[in-house]
Design a protein around this motif. Sequence first.
Motif, PDB file in Angstrom:
ATOM      1  N   LEU A  34      14.300  38.629   7.771  1.00 13.68           N
ATOM      2  CA  LEU A  34      14.018  39.219   9.083  1.00 13.68           C
ATOM      3  C   LEU A  34      15.009  38.715  10.126  1.00 13.68           C
ATOM      4  O   LEU A  34      15.548  39.500  10.911  1.00 13.68           O
ATOM      5  CB  LEU A  34      12.592  38.875   9.506  1.00 13.68           C
ATOM      6  CG  LEU A  34      12.193  39.332  10.913  1.00 13.68           C
ATOM      7  CD1 LEU A  34      12.139  40.851  10.977  1.00 13.68           C
ATOM      8  CD2 LEU A  34      10.847  38.737  11.310  1.00 13.68           C
ATOM      9  N   ARG A  37      18.366  40.244   9.565  1.00 13.88           N
ATOM     10  CA  ARG A  37      18.380  41.651   9.991  1.00 13.88           C
ATOM     11  C   ARG A  37      18.549  41.764  11.511  1.00 13.88           C
ATOM     12  O   ARG A  37      19.250  42.642  12.019  1.00 13.88           O
ATOM     13  CB  ARG A  37      17.064  42.305   9.548  1.00 13.88           C
ATOM     14  CG  ARG A  37      17.138  43.799   9.351  1.00 13.88           C
ATOM     15  CD  ARG A  37      17.129  44.564  10.624  1.00 13.88           C
ATOM     16  NE  ARG A  37      15.938  44.288  11.401  1.00 13.88           N
ATOM     17  CZ  ARG A  37      15.881  44.421  12.696  1.00 13.88           C
ATOM     18  NH1 ARG A  37      16.958  44.758  13.388  1.00 13.88           N
ATOM     19  NH2 ARG A  37      14.769  44.177  13.347  1.00 13.88           N
ATOM     20  N   LYS A  38      17.950  40.845  12.251  1.00 14.28           N
ATOM     21  CA  LYS A  38      18.006  40.916  13.704  1.00 14.28           C
ATOM     22  C   LYS A  38      19.281  40.303  14.280  1.00 14.28           C
ATOM     23  O   LYS A  38      19.761  40.750  15.320  1.00 14.28           O
ATOM     24  CB  LYS A  38      16.782  40.229  14.324  1.00 14.28           C
ATOM     25  CG  LYS A  38      15.475  40.990  14.096  1.00 14.28           C
ATOM     26  CD  LYS A  38      14.328  40.291  14.782  1.00 14.28           C
ATOM     27  CE  LYS A  38      13.037  41.100  14.666  1.00 14.28           C
ATOM     28  NZ  LYS A  38      13.088  42.386  15.398  1.00 14.28           N
ATOM     29  N   LEU A  39      19.827  39.279  13.619  1.00 21.52           N
ATOM     30  CA  LEU A  39      20.960  38.543  14.174  1.00 21.52           C
ATOM     31  C   LEU A  39      22.271  38.852  13.455  1.00 21.52           C
ATOM     32  O   LEU A  39      23.342  38.648  14.033  1.00 21.52           O
ATOM     33  CB  LEU A  39      20.693  37.038  14.138  1.00 21.52           C
ATOM     34  CG  LEU A  39      19.400  36.584  14.831  1.00 21.52           C
ATOM     35  CD1 LEU A  39      19.226  35.095  14.696  1.00 21.52           C
ATOM     36  CD2 LEU A  39      19.407  37.007  16.293  1.00 21.52           C
ATOM     37  N   ALA A  78      10.077  36.757  14.950  1.00 21.36           N
ATOM     38  CA  ALA A  78      10.685  37.732  15.853  1.00 21.36           C
ATOM     39  C   ALA A  78      10.930  37.130  17.232  1.00 21.36           C
ATOM     40  O   ALA A  78      11.969  37.367  17.858  1.00 21.36           O
ATOM     41  CB  ALA A  78       9.795  38.971  15.954  1.00 21.36           C
ATOM     42  N   CYS A  81      13.930  34.874  17.209  1.00 22.46           N
ATOM     43  CA  CYS A  81      15.170  35.657  17.250  1.00 22.46           C
ATOM     44  C   CYS A  81      15.476  36.121  18.666  1.00 22.46           C
ATOM     45  O   CYS A  81      16.622  36.065  19.119  1.00 22.46           O
ATOM     46  CB  CYS A  81      15.053  36.868  16.315  1.00 22.46           C
ATOM     47  SG  CYS A  81      15.012  36.458  14.558  1.00 22.46           S
ATOM     48  N   ILE A  82      14.457  36.566  19.370  1.00 28.33           N
ATOM     49  CA  ILE A  82      14.653  37.021  20.752  1.00 28.33           C
ATOM     50  C   ILE A  82      15.135  35.866  21.622  1.00 28.33           C
ATOM     51  O   ILE A  82      16.050  36.014  22.442  1.00 28.33           O
ATOM     52  CB  ILE A  82      13.349  37.618  21.300  1.00 28.33           C
ATOM     53  CG1 ILE A  82      13.002  38.914  20.551  1.00 28.33           C
ATOM     54  CG2 ILE A  82      13.466  37.891  22.800  1.00 28.33           C
ATOM     55  CD1 ILE A  82      11.655  39.491  20.925  1.00 28.33           C
ATOM     56  N   GLU A 124      22.680  48.963  10.667  1.00 25.83           N
ATOM     57  CA  GLU A 124      22.519  49.221  12.097  1.00 25.83           C
ATOM     58  C   GLU A 124      22.378  50.703  12.405  1.00 25.83           C
ATOM     59  O   GLU A 124      21.872  51.069  13.466  1.00 25.83           O
ATOM     60  CB  GLU A 124      23.706  48.642  12.872  1.00 25.83           C
ATOM     61  CG  GLU A 124      23.707  47.125  12.976  1.00 25.83           C
ATOM     62  CD  GLU A 124      22.529  46.616  13.782  1.00 25.83           C
ATOM     63  OE1 GLU A 124      22.229  47.206  14.831  1.00 25.83           O
ATOM     64  OE2 GLU A 124      21.906  45.636  13.340  1.00 25.83           O
ATOM     65  N   GLU A 128      15.103  50.871  13.584  1.00 25.08           N
ATOM     66  CA  GLU A 128      14.756  49.475  13.327  1.00 25.08           C
ATOM     67  C   GLU A 128      13.659  49.325  12.284  1.00 25.08           C
ATOM     68  O   GLU A 128      13.709  48.413  11.445  1.00 25.08           O
ATOM     69  CB  GLU A 128      14.325  48.791  14.623  1.00 25.08           C
ATOM     70  CG  GLU A 128      13.969  47.332  14.427  1.00 25.08           C
ATOM     71  CD  GLU A 128      13.901  46.558  15.727  1.00 25.08           C
ATOM     72  OE1 GLU A 128      13.431  45.422  15.702  1.00 25.08           O
ATOM     73  OE2 GLU A 128      14.327  47.101  16.754  1.00 25.08           O
ATOM     74  N   ARG A 131      15.212  49.804   8.932  1.00 28.37           N
ATOM     75  CA  ARG A 131      16.181  48.730   8.679  1.00 28.37           C
ATOM     76  C   ARG A 131      15.474  47.453   8.219  1.00 28.37           C
ATOM     77  O   ARG A 131      15.921  46.788   7.283  1.00 28.37           O
ATOM     78  CB  ARG A 131      16.982  48.484   9.954  1.00 28.37           C
ATOM     79  CG  ARG A 131      18.123  47.499   9.810  1.00 28.37           C
ATOM     80  CD  ARG A 131      19.076  47.616  10.975  1.00 28.37           C
ATOM     81  NE  ARG A 131      18.508  47.276  12.242  1.00 28.37           N
ATOM     82  CZ  ARG A 131      18.387  48.107  13.270  1.00 28.37           C
ATOM     83  NH1 ARG A 131      18.792  49.355  13.167  1.00 28.37           N
ATOM     84  NH2 ARG A 131      17.869  47.711  14.423  1.00 28.37           N
ATOM     85  N   THR A 132      14.362  47.140   8.856  1.00 28.62           N
ATOM     86  CA  THR A 132      13.608  45.942   8.479  1.00 28.62           C
ATOM     87  C   THR A 132      13.052  46.074   7.067  1.00 28.62           C
ATOM     88  O   THR A 132      13.152  45.138   6.259  1.00 28.62           O
ATOM     89  CB  THR A 132      12.454  45.719   9.470  1.00 28.62           C
ATOM     90  OG1 THR A 132      12.997  45.523  10.780  1.00 28.62           O
ATOM     91  CG2 THR A 132      11.633  44.500   9.082  1.00 28.62           C
TER      92      THR A 132
END
Length: 276
Positions: A34, A37-39, A78, A81-82, A124, A128, A131-132
Amino acid sequence: MALHDAELIQRTLEGDESAFGFLVDKYKGSVHALAYRKLGDFHTAEEITQDTFLKAYQKLSTLKDPGRFPGWLYVIAARCCISWLRRNRVQVESFDNVKREMSAQSWTKYADARLREEVHNALESLPESERTVLTLYYMVGMTCEEIGRFIGTSCGAIRDRLYRARIRLKEELTMIEETLGGFQLPPTLTQEIMRQIPNGSLNPTPTTGKPLAPWIVATCLTVVVLLIGLGIKQATTFQLPYSFNALESATMVEIVDAPIIEMPPVKFLQVNRVGG
């Protein structure tokens, strides 16, 4: 599966740190996927994974339903990551510049980095949610049921997202599967996480002082007195609803525009009383 998590959580709260180690082993791949995927960075995702489990350990006693541990862990990851994205601005360097400055790097490493960038760009292009799911499926090898439990979505919805993602990336799917499947977390990650966990039980220390009954009675009496006082104050205010001295927060009569109707003058009839 949920019962097993509940048992491990209970043992952790009772001071058994090894139980939390089993939870780390079980979910570290999901958290890392996860974060990646976000970073978009493998090593940064490792740092996020460590932060996520440390926060989870510190807040474990606040988890009301142990059966929802995967989804609860997903939310923590999550948010980590934010927070990382807010603190850091990721600057992606052009591979053309890298190629010119790669005198100290091997062509194999460059090609591998280039492949990862292509996979990242392909992912990308997906929404989202898709993608996750695709990342968790190919990078960690999670089933649709496990993904659904982790992100809080039904298994059927996960299958639909996975199907749509595969259709969208039909040409790149083999490359994505091979690249994500080649990621391997360091075998010492669990030990590193557990090393940073402080010793001691997370279970709150039970109160051994005076019984709670007198405190409850006192609290109830205090609330009653406050309510009575508030009622008297409000009653006093409403006794003068049209006073300019009334509180602004008091309930006032709303004035609205209405048509004025002229009424004809009323004529009173004179009645003669008999015998008067």
